[in-house]
Design a protein around this motif. Structure first.
Motif, mmCIF file in Angstrom:
data_model
loop_
_atom_site.group_PDB
_atom_site.id
_atom_site.type_symbol
_atom_site.label_atom_id
_atom_site.label_comp_id
_atom_site.label_asym_id
_atom_site.label_seq_id
_atom_site.Cartn_x
_atom_site.Cartn_y
_atom_site.Cartn_z
ATOM 1 N N VAL A 27 -9.609 1.823 14.442
ATOM 2 C CA VAL A 27 -10.784 0.952 14.485
ATOM 3 C C VAL A 27 -10.425 -0.457 14.025
ATOM 4 O O VAL A 27 -10.863 -1.448 14.624
ATOM 5 N N LEU A 28 -9.644 -0.563 12.981
ATOM 6 C CA LEU A 28 -9.223 -1.869 12.473
ATOM 7 C C LEU A 28 -8.382 -2.606 13.513
ATOM 8 O O LEU A 28 -8.578 -3.809 13.745
ATOM 9 N N ALA A 29 -7.467 -1.917 14.152
ATOM 10 C CA ALA A 29 -6.638 -2.541 15.188
ATOM 11 C C ALA A 29 -7.501 -3.009 16.352
ATOM 12 O O ALA A 29 -7.300 -4.107 16.887
ATOM 13 N N TYR A 30 -8.496 -2.214 16.735
ATOM 14 C CA TYR A 30 -9.396 -2.603 17.826
ATOM 15 C C TYR A 30 -10.193 -3.850 17.446
ATOM 16 O O TYR A 30 -10.344 -4.772 18.254
ATOM 17 N N ALA A 31 -10.686 -3.886 16.220
ATOM 18 C CA ALA A 31 -11.508 -5.016 15.784
ATOM 19 C C ALA A 31 -10.693 -6.298 15.648
ATOM 20 O O ALA A 31 -11.211 -7.388 15.874
ATOM 21 N N LEU A 32 -9.428 -6.196 15.290
ATOM 22 C CA LEU A 32 -8.609 -7.377 15.066
ATOM 23 C C LEU A 32 -7.716 -7.745 16.257
ATOM 24 O O LEU A 32 -6.972 -8.710 16.174
ATOM 25 N N TRP A 33 -7.789 -6.976 17.316
ATOM 26 C CA TRP A 33 -6.966 -7.237 18.487
ATOM 27 C C TRP A 33 -7.376 -8.583 19.092
ATOM 28 O O TRP A 33 -8.549 -8.843 19.318
ATOM 29 N N ARG A 37 -11.411 -10.808 20.486
ATOM 30 C CA ARG A 37 -11.965 -11.851 19.620
ATOM 31 C C ARG A 37 -13.224 -12.489 20.209
ATOM 32 O O ARG A 37 -14.231 -12.645 19.532
ATOM 33 N N LYS A 38 -13.177 -12.877 21.473
ATOM 34 C CA LYS A 38 -14.323 -13.535 22.104
ATOM 35 C C LYS A 38 -15.539 -12.618 22.115
ATOM 36 O O LYS A 38 -16.656 -13.065 21.847
ATOM 37 N N ARG A 39 -15.335 -11.354 22.399
ATOM 38 C CA ARG A 39 -16.436 -10.399 22.442
ATOM 39 C C ARG A 39 -17.138 -10.316 21.084
ATOM 40 O O ARG A 39 -18.365 -10.329 21.006
ATOM 41 N N PHE A 40 -16.366 -10.244 20.013
ATOM 42 C CA PHE A 40 -16.954 -10.136 18.686
ATOM 43 C C PHE A 40 -17.577 -11.454 18.228
ATOM 44 O O PHE A 40 -18.583 -11.455 17.532
ATOM 45 N N ALA A 43 -20.935 -11.596 19.922
ATOM 46 C CA ALA A 43 -21.876 -10.678 19.268
ATOM 47 C C ALA A 43 -22.330 -11.229 17.911
ATOM 48 O O ALA A 43 -23.496 -11.063 17.536
ATOM 49 N N ALA A 44 -21.447 -11.897 17.194
ATOM 50 C CA ALA A 44 -21.797 -12.445 15.889
ATOM 51 C C ALA A 44 -22.785 -13.609 16.011
ATOM 52 O O ALA A 44 -23.556 -13.870 15.091
ATOM 53 N N ASN A 45 -22.787 -14.282 17.147
ATOM 54 C CA ASN A 45 -23.663 -15.439 17.337
ATOM 55 C C ASN A 45 -25.010 -15.101 17.978
ATOM 56 O O ASN A 45 -25.827 -15.993 18.166
ATOM 57 N N ILE A 46 -25.247 -13.861 18.278
ATOM 58 C CA ILE A 46 -26.509 -13.462 18.908
ATOM 59 C C ILE A 46 -27.730 -13.890 18.073
ATOM 60 O O ILE A 46 -28.688 -14.421 18.631
#
Length: 51
Positions: A27-33, A37-40, A43-46
């Protein structure tokens, strides 16, 4: 019976911990890949979007 429970509990604790450490790493590798980055960031700016 008590010996069986103790053996089973030790097995579950050891392999359960290993399973969750590996899962956390995935999960950590997926989140930091870098590819994700653009996808997250999107989502953070929604909450800040004004539609």
């Amino acid at each position: 019976m008590n010996e069986t429970y103790t053996s089973l509990a030790a097995f579950a604790q050891t392999w359960g911990l290993l399973y969750f450490v590996i899962l956390f790493g995935i999960v950590l590798a997926y989140a930091l890949w870098p590819k994700n980055r653009k996808r997250f960031e999107d989502a953070a700016n929604i909450p800040f979007r004004e539609d």
